[in-house]
Write an enzyme that holds these catalytic residues in place. Structure first.
Site, PDB file in Angstrom:
ATOM      1  N   GLN A  52       5.229 -19.529  23.949  1.00  0.00           N
ATOM      2  CA  GLN A  52       6.630 -19.505  23.510  1.00  0.00           C
ATOM      3  C   GLN A  52       7.096 -20.923  23.160  1.00  0.00           C
ATOM      4  OE1 GLN A  52       8.871 -16.419  25.690  1.00  0.00           O
ATOM      5  NE2 GLN A  52       8.090 -17.371  27.548  1.00  0.00           N
ATOM      6  N   HIS A  83       3.565 -17.450  27.562  1.00  0.00           N
ATOM      7  CA  HIS A  83       4.240 -16.157  27.745  1.00  0.00           C
ATOM      8  C   HIS A  83       3.308 -15.246  28.542  1.00  0.00           C
ATOM      9  CE1 HIS A  83       6.542 -12.520  25.790  1.00  0.00           C
ATOM     10  NE2 HIS A  83       6.159 -12.258  27.004  1.00  0.00           N
ATOM     11  N   PHE A 137       8.936 -13.153  36.351  1.00  0.00           N
ATOM     12  CA  PHE A 137       8.254 -13.097  35.052  1.00  0.00           C
ATOM     13  C   PHE A 137       6.734 -13.011  35.275  1.00  0.00           C
ATOM     14  CE2 PHE A 137       7.129 -15.990  31.208  1.00  0.00           C
ATOM     15  CZ  PHE A 137       6.996 -14.909  30.365  1.00  0.00           C
ATOM     16  N   HIS A 140       5.651  -9.587  36.290  1.00  0.00           N
ATOM     17  CA  HIS A 140       5.653  -8.707  35.117  1.00  0.00           C
ATOM     18  C   HIS A 140       4.358  -8.886  34.317  1.00  0.00           C
ATOM     19  CE1 HIS A 140       7.232  -6.801  31.448  1.00  0.00           C
ATOM     20  NE2 HIS A 140       6.697  -7.822  30.807  1.00  0.00           N
ATOM     21  N   GLU A 141       3.999 -10.143  34.069  1.00  0.00           N
ATOM     22  CA  GLU A 141       2.814 -10.401  33.233  1.00  0.00           C
ATOM     23  C   GLU A 141       1.529  -9.961  33.944  1.00  0.00           C
ATOM     24  OE1 GLU A 141       2.774 -11.475  29.931  1.00  0.00           O
ATOM     25  OE2 GLU A 141       4.907 -11.091  30.104  1.00  0.00           O
ATOM     26  N   LYS A 144       1.660  -5.921  34.207  1.00  0.00           N
ATOM     27  CA  LYS A 144       1.575  -5.228  32.914  1.00  0.00           C
ATOM     28  C   LYS A 144       0.281  -5.565  32.175  1.00  0.00           C
ATOM     29  CE  LYS A 144       3.835  -4.678  28.424  1.00  0.00           C
ATOM     30  NZ  LYS A 144       4.939  -5.079  27.538  1.00  0.00           N
ATOM     31  N   HIS A 145      -0.090  -6.839  32.135  1.00  0.00           N
ATOM     32  CA  HIS A 145      -1.233  -7.265  31.312  1.00  0.00           C
ATOM     33  C   HIS A 145      -2.456  -7.642  32.144  1.00  0.00           C
ATOM     34  CE1 HIS A 145       1.362  -7.330  27.782  1.00  0.00           C
ATOM     35  NE2 HIS A 145       2.240  -8.015  28.472  1.00  0.00           N
TER      36      HIS A 145
HETATM   37  O1  U2P Z   1       6.388  -8.233  21.071  1.00  0.00           O
HETATM   38  C1  U2P Z   1       7.389  -7.727  21.884  1.00  0.00           C
HETATM   39  C2  U2P Z   1       6.859  -7.425  23.255  1.00  0.00           C
HETATM   40  O2  U2P Z   1       5.772  -6.494  23.158  1.00  0.00           O
HETATM   41  C3  U2P Z   1       4.824  -6.778  24.157  1.00  0.00           C
HETATM   42  N1  U2P Z   1       3.497  -6.977  23.561  1.00  0.00           N
HETATM   43  C4  U2P Z   1       3.359  -7.390  22.288  1.00  0.00           C
HETATM   44  C5  U2P Z   1       2.107  -7.577  21.742  1.00  0.00           C
HETATM   45  C6  U2P Z   1       0.965  -7.348  22.535  1.00  0.00           C
HETATM   46  O3  U2P Z   1      -0.164  -7.519  22.107  1.00  0.00           O
HETATM   47  N2  U2P Z   1       1.152  -6.927  23.825  1.00  0.00           N
HETATM   48  C7  U2P Z   1       2.403  -6.749  24.369  1.00  0.00           C
HETATM   49  O4  U2P Z   1       2.541  -6.385  25.528  1.00  0.00           O
HETATM   50  C8  U2P Z   1       5.258  -8.029  24.899  1.00  0.00           C
HETATM   51  O5  U2P Z   1       5.815  -7.611  26.076  1.00  0.00           O
HETATM   52  P1  U2P Z   1       5.871  -8.452  27.425  1.00  0.00           P
HETATM   53  O6  U2P Z   1       4.521  -8.882  27.841  1.00  0.00           O
HETATM   54  O7  U2P Z   1       6.749  -9.583  27.145  1.00  0.00           O
HETATM   55  O8  U2P Z   1       6.451  -7.448  28.328  1.00  0.00           O
HETATM   56  C9  U2P Z   1       6.267  -8.634  23.928  1.00  0.00           C
HETATM   57  O9  U2P Z   1       7.247  -9.416  24.555  1.00  0.00           O
END
Ligand code: U2P
Length: 278
Positions: A52, A83, A137, A140-141, A144-145
């Site tokens: 970011q 991010h 934050f 969340h990351e 979620k990811h």
């Molecule tokens: O782009 C807007 C939000 O969609 C989520 N995103 C986007 C692209 C990707 O490859 N994966 C993904 O999760 C992001 O969500 P966040 O991780 O912020 O919750 C991004 O902010």
């Protein structure tokens, strides 16, 4: 005859009981399969490393609080910050909330100083998580990811340390500065020039996202062995069918971070709003 009817009745009863237990077993089986499906999404294809730009992120800061990176006055970030590291699919979609692993700050206690500095949130308040309700934050990351980066990254500590290492190894801000793309509130830079500078440095094509003509995010992409690869770009006619960036014009700005006028974010701030959603 009577005993024959009795046998028939008994047989029917057994059949009914057997059918009932079969249905029950099936129902349990289906529920388990559904639960499994939620937990086991297809393995991801590549990593999307999202950075970011604070100058853009902080432009519209209206609420300050100690956890908001925009409110650090002279200590606010002036370089790209993290991010997240997102495991993605080649078809443009991504898995999310894969393994039920709640964020635990204790697991990353040795990384917290670096995370505060290089992975700040630019919002006040908590954000939704997959398993811990509302949280940081970072929670969340990770939930979620991070939980979807298995089997390459297997736990919370590795997720955050791997991401920090990538951040230090691929210094996007330095590359742009060396190519003459310096933060400015007056200059506009060719998107193609920014993309070329990154391509020359890392041998892969990044993806940029803009907000009102200003760079908001820059994404680097990596194979599962962390070698750089091209990001997936949606081509757009406005950009000569060349550099994507869904949202970037041909010339973009890299705004200078403007302090929200608060040097000590813990000082009395009339507009603290702790529950602003991300
Ligand atoms: O782009 C807007 C939000 O969609 C989520 N995103 C986007 C692209 C990707 O490859 N994966 C993904 O999760 C992001 O969500 P966040 O991780 O912020 O919750 C991004 O902010």
């Amino acid at each position: 005859m009577a005993s024959f009817s009795l046998i028939l009745i008994r047989l029917s009863l057994v059949a009914v009981l057997l059918t009932a237990s079969f249905c029950q077993l099936k129902a349990i089986g289906v529920r388990e399969a559904v639960d499994d499906a939620v937990g086991e999404q297809r393995e991801f294809d590549y990593f999307n490393f999202a950075l970011q730009w604070p100058g853009t992120q902080c432009k519209n800061t209206r609420h300050c609080c100690p956890s908001n990176g925009c409110c650090r006055g002279s200590n606010a970030p002036t370089e790209f910050t993290i991010h997240g590291l997102w495991p993605d699919y080649n078809d443009g979609t991504w898995p999310s909330c894969c393994k039920k692993s709640k964020f635990d700050e204790k697991e990353i206690s040795t990384l917290l100083d670096a995370l505060e500095k290089y992975w700040p949130s630019y919002r006040c308040g908590s954000t939704s998580t997959c398993y811990s309700g509302e949280g940081l934050f970072w929670a969340h990351e990770w939930e979620k990811h991070g939980t979807c980066s298995f089997p390459v990254v297997r736990d919370e500590y590795s997720y955050f340390s791997t991401t920090l290492n990538l951040y230090f190894k691929y210094n996007v801000t330095r590359v742009l500065n060396e190519a003459g793309y310096l933060p400015s509130n007056t200059e506009k830079y060719p998107l193609g020039g920014i993309v070329s500078a990154i391509q020359n440095a890392f041998h892969a094509t990044p993806k940029l996202d803009c907000s009102k003509g200003a760079v908001n995010e820059l994404h680097l992409c990596f194979y599962k062995d962390f070698k750089p690869r091209d990001c997936i770009i949606e081509r757009s006619p406005e950009n000569d069918n060349y550099f994507s960036s869904s949202s970037c014009p041909k010339f973009v700005s890299l705004p200078v971070y403007m302090s929200s006028g608060v040097d000590d974010a813990t000082a009395a701030i009339p507009w603290i709003l702790e529950n602003e959603p991300l």
